[in-house]
Write an enzyme that holds these catalytic residues in place. Structure first.
Site, PDB file in Angstrom:
ATOM      1  N   LYS A  41     -45.420 -17.473   2.254  1.00  0.00           N
ATOM      2  CA  LYS A  41     -44.169 -16.975   2.843  1.00  0.00           C
ATOM      3  C   LYS A  41     -44.254 -15.455   3.025  1.00  0.00           C
ATOM      4  O   LYS A  41     -45.117 -14.797   2.441  1.00  0.00           O
ATOM      5  CB  LYS A  41     -43.000 -17.360   1.945  1.00  0.00           C
ATOM      6  CG  LYS A  41     -43.080 -16.814   0.529  1.00  0.00           C
ATOM      7  CD  LYS A  41     -42.063 -17.490  -0.386  1.00  0.00           C
ATOM      8  CE  LYS A  41     -42.138 -16.930  -1.792  1.00  0.00           C
ATOM      9  NZ  LYS A  41     -41.302 -17.703  -2.740  1.00  0.00           N
ATOM     10  N   TYR A 262     -38.300  17.892   0.963  1.00  0.00           N
ATOM     11  CA  TYR A 262     -36.843  17.783   0.968  1.00  0.00           C
ATOM     12  C   TYR A 262     -36.259  18.101  -0.402  1.00  0.00           C
ATOM     13  O   TYR A 262     -36.829  17.744  -1.431  1.00  0.00           O
ATOM     14  CB  TYR A 262     -36.425  16.366   1.353  1.00  0.00           C
ATOM     15  CG  TYR A 262     -36.514  16.083   2.825  1.00  0.00           C
ATOM     16  CD1 TYR A 262     -35.744  16.803   3.744  1.00  0.00           C
ATOM     17  CD2 TYR A 262     -37.363  15.094   3.304  1.00  0.00           C
ATOM     18  CE1 TYR A 262     -35.832  16.535   5.099  1.00  0.00           C
ATOM     19  CE2 TYR A 262     -37.448  14.816   4.656  1.00  0.00           C
ATOM     20  CZ  TYR A 262     -36.674  15.543   5.555  1.00  0.00           C
ATOM     21  OH  TYR A 262     -36.758  15.279   6.887  1.00  0.00           O
ATOM     22  N   MET A 310     -39.773  10.002   5.056  1.00  0.00           N
ATOM     23  CA  MET A 310     -39.885   8.761   5.821  1.00  0.00           C
ATOM     24  C   MET A 310     -41.320   8.448   6.206  1.00  0.00           C
ATOM     25  O   MET A 310     -41.791   7.321   6.066  1.00  0.00           O
ATOM     26  CB  MET A 310     -38.999   8.843   7.077  1.00  0.00           C
ATOM     27  CG  MET A 310     -38.976   7.542   7.866  1.00  0.00           C
ATOM     28  SD  MET A 310     -38.022   7.657   9.375  1.00  0.00           S
ATOM     29  CE  MET A 310     -36.372   7.864   8.740  1.00  0.00           C
TER      30      MET A 310
HETATM   31  C1  LIG Z   1     -42.031 -17.981  -3.870  1.00  0.00           C
HETATM   32  C2  LIG Z   1     -42.037 -19.322  -4.481  1.00  0.00           C
HETATM   33  C3  LIG Z   1     -43.192 -19.790  -5.129  1.00  0.00           C
HETATM   34  C4  LIG Z   1     -44.373 -18.908  -5.414  1.00  0.00           C
HETATM   35  O1  LIG Z   1     -44.047 -18.064  -6.496  1.00  0.00           O
HETATM   36  P1  LIG Z   1     -45.076 -17.002  -7.104  1.00  0.00           P
HETATM   37  O2  LIG Z   1     -44.358 -16.428  -8.253  1.00  0.00           O
HETATM   38  O3  LIG Z   1     -45.314 -15.998  -6.026  1.00  0.00           O
HETATM   39  O4  LIG Z   1     -46.310 -17.733  -7.465  1.00  0.00           O
HETATM   40  C5  LIG Z   1     -43.199 -21.115  -5.563  1.00  0.00           C
HETATM   41  N1  LIG Z   1     -42.110 -21.908  -5.391  1.00  0.00           N
HETATM   42  C6  LIG Z   1     -40.976 -21.483  -4.804  1.00  0.00           C
HETATM   43  C7  LIG Z   1     -39.823 -22.404  -4.673  1.00  0.00           C
HETATM   44  C8  LIG Z   1     -40.890 -20.173  -4.342  1.00  0.00           C
HETATM   45  O5  LIG Z   1     -39.755 -19.732  -3.782  1.00  0.00           O
END
Ligand SMILES: *Cc1c(COP(=O)(O)O)cnc(C)c1O
Length: 386
Positions: A41, A262, A310
């Protein structure tokens, strides 16, 4: 990591795909016979899902989790035969897009189950699905009353649904010995005894390193693949994956009583040199690291001074040899001197946030690229046959 870097790239995010593959093997060995999926993801935690996906596939990984349908369809384009599931669930109106894209939803409520069932009926198909049971995250997944309703009449709820996997998600697996992990696993195991049999998945990265009192068929690591330590209480068993290097734009002489950046937040106390680097918080380098982080090159480190702006940050390189660094040189922000977890700790956050925040201006240079596999298209109804 020998990679070609375009001369105009302000910074380079080196991603070592061989290390990701080695990490997947480590997790597979750790999984004691359970299959290991890849969680890719958020564009593989910012590292490029279209490169990471085929690298994991080459290692034998066949099942992938993403957060959104959009991410799934992108991954599907490079992995035509992979099983791809969307953790975020079945958003109303996306049912046909899931089926046509051969993407499998993780169903997070009875309402989602009902809509998937209706889609199956309308098409005269049995549609594969994963179902998420909430055991304490209180974020996604069927709540207790929904599990009770499902257990009371599973056939009615799951008519036309080819249930492939029960999943749950652990809240505290990264904290060694946290009682919530065992409690969630026990709750999950209890619910499973009342539900139709199917394969089971509970562990994220850290979960693979804890003794879970539930037998699982599939683990779902993400972070550990990318080098984040799944056992924060112990040395990191994973190989580092990321190196983040940034161009030096200028090196200027400063003297005492001058200030840098800054807010005039850094006061110069001795004659010296300040290097200005081509990255800032717009690139995901945490602003909280102003006056705290360190850069590195040629085995030397130097403190970041003044505020992170930035597009720029400044480091005090007075103690480096004259002429070093030079404009155009690349110096490290993440690398052997400070891994992702160390940078995150210094910034008061977690490695997950550091990686996923790295912006669009970094040139992503992958070593160990493998071509996407050819398009042996799986039958939609065969997806996730665990
Ligand atoms: C993101 C996620 C994972 C992976 O988790 P990690 O801690 O990155 O290994 C697994 N299951 C679900 C439901 C997640 O949202």
């Amino acid at each position: 990591m020998p990679v070609d870097v375009p001369a105009d790239a302000p910074g380079v995010l080196h991603v070592d795909l061989d290390a990701i593959r080695a990490n997947w093997r480590t997790l597979r060995d750790r999984a004691a016979g359970a299959e290991v999926a890849g969680v890719v993801k958020a564009d593989a935690y910012g590292l490029g899902a279209e490169r990471v996906g085929p690298a994991l596939w080459a290692e034998g990984c066949r099942r992938f989790f993403v957060a959104t349908l959009d991410e799934a369809l992108r991954l599907r384009a490079v992995l035509p035969a992979a099983d791809v599931a969307v953790l975020g669930g079945l958003t109303p109106g996306t049912e046909a897009l899931f089926v046509d894209g051969r993407v499998t939803p993780v169903l997070n409520s009875l309402g989602e189950i009902a809509r998937w069932r209706a889609e199956a009926r309308a098409r005269g198909l049995r549609l594969p699905a994963l179902v998420h049971l909430d055991t304490g995250m209180n974020r996604l997944g069927l709540e207790r009353a929904e599990v009770d309703a499902l257990a009371a009449d599973p056939a009615a709820h799951l008519d036309g649904v080819a249930l492939r996997l029960w999943i749950t998600h652990l809240a505290c697996a990264d904290e060694y010995g946290h009682p919530m992990t065992a409690a969630q696993a026990a709750d999950f195991a209890g619910a499973l005894t009342r539900l139709p049999p199917a394969a089971v998945s509970a562990a994220n990265s850290s979960g693979l390193f804890r003794d879970l009192p539930v037998a699982q068929r599939l683990a779902r690591p993400g972070a550990a693949l990318y080098g984040i330590n799944p056992t924060p209480e112990a040395p990191n068993p994973m190989r580092p994956v990321v190196r983040l290097s940034v161009r030096v734009l200028q090196v200027r002489r400063v003297d005492s009583a001058m200030t840098v950046g800054y807010g005039a937040a850094h006061l110069v106390r001795r004659p010296g040199r300040i290097a200005t680097l081509a990255a800032g918080y717009a690139d995901g380098y945490p602003r909280s690291l102003g006056g705290r982080g360190r850069i590195a090159a040629h085995g030397r480190t130097a403190p970041i001074v003044g505020r992170i702006s930035m597009d720029l940050l400044t480091a005090d390189v007075t103690d480096w040899p004259e002429g070093s660094p030079a404009p155009g040189d690349l110096v490290d922000l993440i690398g052997p001197h400070r891994d992702v977890d160390a940078v995150a700790a210094e910034a008061g956050t977690i490695g997950y946030e550091v990686l996923t925040a790295l912006g669009r201006r970094w040139h992503r240079a992958h070593s160990g690229i493998v071509p996407p596999p050819p398009g042996a298209v799986a039958r939609p109804e065969a997806a996730w046959a665990l």
